[in-house]
Design a protein around this motif. Structure first.
Motif, mmCIF file in Angstrom:
data_model
loop_
_atom_site.group_PDB
_atom_site.id
_atom_site.type_symbol
_atom_site.label_atom_id
_atom_site.label_comp_id
_atom_site.label_asym_id
_atom_site.label_seq_id
_atom_site.Cartn_x
_atom_site.Cartn_y
_atom_site.Cartn_z
ATOM 1 N N VAL A 22 0.964 -1.164 0.180
ATOM 2 C CA VAL A 22 -0.214 0.038 0.197
ATOM 3 C C VAL A 22 0.769 1.012 -0.460
ATOM 4 C CG1 VAL A 22 -2.104 1.441 1.032
ATOM 5 C CG2 VAL A 22 -1.824 -0.983 1.376
ATOM 6 N N PRO A 23 1.209 1.643 -0.997
ATOM 7 C CA PRO A 23 1.368 3.436 -0.555
ATOM 8 C C PRO A 23 1.656 4.556 0.299
ATOM 9 C CG PRO A 23 0.588 3.237 -2.967
ATOM 10 C CD PRO A 23 0.039 1.780 -1.977
ATOM 11 N N ALA A 24 2.469 4.267 0.600
ATOM 12 C CA ALA A 24 2.797 6.113 1.616
ATOM 13 C C ALA A 24 1.868 7.319 1.749
ATOM 14 C CB ALA A 24 3.735 5.713 2.916
ATOM 15 N N LEU A 25 1.261 7.649 2.318
ATOM 16 C CA LEU A 25 0.719 8.793 2.220
ATOM 17 C C LEU A 25 1.162 9.318 2.305
ATOM 18 C CD1 LEU A 25 -2.672 8.880 3.831
ATOM 19 C CD2 LEU A 25 -2.236 8.375 1.490
ATOM 20 N N PRO A 26 1.251 10.931 1.497
ATOM 21 C CA PRO A 26 3.158 11.712 1.112
ATOM 22 C C PRO A 26 2.367 12.771 2.787
ATOM 23 C CG PRO A 26 0.576 12.645 0.153
ATOM 24 C CD PRO A 26 0.969 10.897 0.334
ATOM 25 N N ARG A 27 3.947 13.238 3.355
ATOM 26 C CA ARG A 27 4.028 14.142 3.941
ATOM 27 C C ARG A 27 3.555 15.585 4.752
ATOM 28 N NH1 ARG A 27 4.018 10.295 9.145
ATOM 29 N NH2 ARG A 27 4.031 8.519 7.895
ATOM 30 N N ASP A 28 3.630 15.282 3.051
ATOM 31 C CA ASP A 28 4.004 17.094 2.609
ATOM 32 C C ASP A 28 2.052 18.139 3.425
ATOM 33 O OD1 ASP A 28 3.194 15.671 0.370
ATOM 34 O OD2 ASP A 28 2.499 17.327 -0.135
ATOM 35 N N PRO A 29 1.839 19.008 3.600
ATOM 36 C CA PRO A 29 0.792 19.526 4.096
ATOM 37 C C PRO A 29 0.015 19.325 3.026
ATOM 38 C CG PRO A 29 2.034 21.159 4.966
ATOM 39 C CD PRO A 29 3.038 20.272 3.682
ATOM 40 N N ARG A 30 -1.059 18.955 2.735
ATOM 41 C CA ARG A 30 -2.787 18.615 2.070
ATOM 42 C C ARG A 30 -3.743 19.493 1.959
ATOM 43 N NH1 ARG A 30 -2.251 14.783 -1.740
ATOM 44 N NH2 ARG A 30 0.220 14.213 -2.537
ATOM 45 N N THR A 31 -4.493 19.973 1.584
ATOM 46 C CA THR A 31 -5.742 20.808 1.417
ATOM 47 C C THR A 31 -6.940 20.030 0.962
ATOM 48 O OG1 THR A 31 -5.196 22.788 1.264
ATOM 49 C CG2 THR A 31 -6.861 23.146 1.125
ATOM 50 N N VAL A 32 -7.975 19.719 1.727
ATOM 51 C CA VAL A 32 -9.057 19.097 1.750
ATOM 52 C C VAL A 32 -9.698 19.194 2.536
ATOM 53 C CG1 VAL A 32 -7.245 16.832 1.378
ATOM 54 C CG2 VAL A 32 -8.138 17.409 3.421
ATOM 55 N N ARG A 33 -10.904 18.525 1.825
ATOM 56 C CA ARG A 33 -12.633 19.254 2.520
ATOM 57 C C ARG A 33 -13.059 17.841 3.917
ATOM 58 N NH1 ARG A 33 -17.368 22.148 1.397
ATOM 59 N NH2 ARG A 33 -18.972 21.550 2.579
ATOM 60 N N VAL A 34 -13.345 18.187 5.079
ATOM 61 C CA VAL A 34 -13.666 17.130 5.887
ATOM 62 C C VAL A 34 -15.122 16.833 5.411
ATOM 63 C CG1 VAL A 34 -14.347 17.200 8.487
ATOM 64 C CG2 VAL A 34 -12.454 18.884 7.258
ATOM 65 N N ASP A 35 -15.455 15.716 5.221
ATOM 66 C CA ASP A 35 -16.856 15.362 4.619
ATOM 67 C C ASP A 35 -17.269 14.242 6.249
ATOM 68 O OD1 ASP A 35 -15.146 13.289 4.328
ATOM 69 O OD2 ASP A 35 -15.678 12.939 2.411
ATOM 70 N N GLY A 36 -17.137 13.899 7.116
ATOM 71 C CA GLY A 36 -17.035 13.177 7.838
ATOM 72 C C GLY A 36 -16.652 13.260 9.608
ATOM 73 N N PHE A 37 -16.994 12.907 10.403
ATOM 74 C CA PHE A 37 -17.059 12.842 11.967
ATOM 75 C C PHE A 37 -17.443 11.834 12.445
ATOM 76 C CE2 PHE A 37 -17.225 15.233 15.792
ATOM 77 C CZ PHE A 37 -16.849 16.263 15.561
ATOM 78 N N THR A 38 -16.218 11.413 13.849
ATOM 79 C CA THR A 38 -16.403 10.029 14.170
ATOM 80 C C THR A 38 -16.976 10.235 15.541
ATOM 81 O OG1 THR A 38 -14.428 9.867 15.116
ATOM 82 C CG2 THR A 38 -13.803 9.472 12.842
ATOM 83 N N GLY B 286 -10.099 17.857 15.517
ATOM 84 C CA GLY B 286 -10.110 19.463 15.605
ATOM 85 C C GLY B 286 -10.736 20.015 14.210
ATOM 86 N N ALA B 287 -11.178 18.901 13.400
ATOM 87 C CA ALA B 287 -11.598 19.572 12.043
ATOM 88 C C ALA B 287 -13.393 18.769 11.953
ATOM 89 C CB ALA B 287 -10.652 18.658 11.148
ATOM 90 N N LEU B 288 -13.832 20.077 11.152
ATOM 91 C CA LEU B 288 -15.533 19.674 11.352
ATOM 92 C C LEU B 288 -16.000 19.811 10.295
ATOM 93 C CD1 LEU B 288 -16.092 22.957 13.916
ATOM 94 C CD2 LEU B 288 -15.967 20.076 14.836
#
Length: 438
Positions: free
Chosen positions: A23-39, A57-59
């Motif tokens: 499984v390719p490792a995810l990049p460790r550099d900052p990424r801009t993304v949208r929050v679509d769920g909440f646990t 901390g993300a909503l």
């Protein structure tokens, strides 16, 4: 049934190695993304290269900048670097979550916290519980959003200063103000001070009765016991409390009833929360005059006594011996007929289901208030075999409730309603009263 691979990759037929696909490792550099769920643990969920990434901390609905810090095969965790587009529910927290002692939703407006908790409960019952269109009511506020806890545990740092553990760490964040504690708990904190020689200090204070106790877990050195108008108890390695001043007995008034208990016995951490639970359980069970009601995981009798007062024939089952003694005395003090059984719930329920005990009749109604892990499949199976007309389930973990809900509905019970109660504002924790009928 296929066998899961061993840690080294597993062995297929005839001894040939079958390595898991990389499984390719995810990049460790900052990424801009949208929050679509909440646990249900209070974290936002984003997707990076198709993998679910949990972000404290993300909503939901926010656009955020995150950095991956932990990368597992099927999930990852990231830190929140920046909030580009904030949720309308985001607010400036009253304090750092660690200073609050687990205030992981302090950055959310109180009404927004309750909407999130309603959403999480509905999603868990739908996805994990497999209930189509779960009948979840809106989360109800039951008291103040700060200053509600009657019970707070503090830990000592290497210099003896008392505070809370930092999230996911044993490091201690010293605190002078216990913002989630009641004024009475704060008064105890002020008197106890720091450098008591304790490794841990628990503060409990109940305004309705004026009782208070400080429980000290000794550290490696000498103790400097606090002096004040409260009981002092030493926590011993064998788990038994050793009163040093006073008798270590606390009391709380709830719904017109007085409950006494020692410092090792569980009681709800807010008087308003306990009152709300009693009211909601009584509403859920309905008319019980003359009915046989089992109160499982009964503790010191918080729910048993109001059920008996409502006319039910109550059997209270609790495995913690000190709590059962208090349940007996609390019922006697209230002049209420409650039969208290000191036994692990799973043992007693199984014994009656298998007719190993003939001195107990199957219940008409069950009130179930299990620990955070839930009742579990064995207890649920035995309850189903006993066939109560209704089960009122008090849950402190939504995932455990969802798992037990699936077991109940697959066995022929129907979830008719789930009422979330916000007993723990500023945190992701949630109490729910769910009703099942046969």
């Amino acid at each position: 049934m296929s066998r899961p691979p061993t840690r080294g990759g597993g062995r297929g037929r005839k001894g040939d190695r079958r390595a898991s696909p990389a499984v390719p490792a995810l990049p460790r550099d900052p990424r801009t993304v949208r929050v679509d769920g909440f646990t249900h643990g209070g974290e936002g969920v984003v997707r990076i290269e198709g993998k679910a990434v949990f972000v404290p901390g993300a909503l939901p609905g926010e656009t955020v900048v995150v950095r991956v810090v932990e990368d597992r095969r099927s999930w990852a965790r990231a830190t929140l670097v920046d909030v580009v587009t904030p949720s309308a529910d985001r607010v400036e927290p009253v304090a750092d979550p660690d200073v609050l002692g687990g205030g992981d939703l302090a950055h959310v407006a109180p009404d927004g916290q309750r909407r999130l908790k309603t959403r999480v409960l509905r999603e868990q019952l739908g996805r994990l519980g497999r209930v189509a269109e779960p009948p979840v009511h809106e989360c109800r506020a039951v008291g103040p959003d700060l200053g509600y806890r009657t019970n707070v545990r503090l830990h000592a740092d290497p210099d003896g200063r008392l505070g809370f553990h930092r999230a996911a760490s044993h490091a201690v964040v010293p605190v002078d103000r216990v913002l989630l504690g009641t004024p009475e708990v704060q008064a105890l904190r002020d008197v106890v001070g720091d450098r008591t020689g304790a490794a841990e200090v628990s503060l409990r204070a109940h305004a309705s009765t004026g009782t208070a106790a400080v429980t000290i877990t000794p550290g490696p050195g000498p103790l400097d016991l606090p002096d004040g108008d409260f009981d002092v108890v030493l926590a011993q390695p064998n788990g038994r409390p050793l009163p040093i001043r006073g008798d270590g007995v606390l009391a709380e008034r709830v719904a017109g009833l007085t409950y006494r208990f020692d410092t090792t016995s569980f009681f709800q951490v807010s008087a308003g929360g306990a009152e709300a639970l009693v009211d909601e359980v009584l509403r859920a069970v309905g008319a019980v005059d003359g009915a046989l009601v089992w109160d499982l995981y009964a503790g010191v009798g918080l729910l048993s006594l109001p059920l008996a007062r409502a006319g039910a024939e109550v059997v209270a089952v609790e495995g913690h011996r000190p709590a059962t003694r208090w349940a007996v005395s609390n019922a006697a003090d209230a002049d209420l007929p409650v039969r208290v059984e000191q036994a692990p719930v799973e043992d007693l329920v199984h014994a009656v289901a298998e007719r190993g005990r003939t001195d107990l009749d199957p219940p008409d109604v069950v009130v179930l208030d299990p620990p955070r892990t839930g009742a579990g499949t064995d207890v649920i199976a035995d309850l189903v075999a006993l066939g109560p007309a209704a089960i009122v389930y008090v849950a402190c973990d939504v995932a455990a409730l969802a798992r037990d809900t699936r077991a109940l509905t697959e066995a022929g019970y129907r979830l008719t309603g789930a009422q979330p109660l916000d007993l723990f504002p500023m945190t992701h924790h949630l109490e729910t009263v769910a009703t099942f009928v046969r």
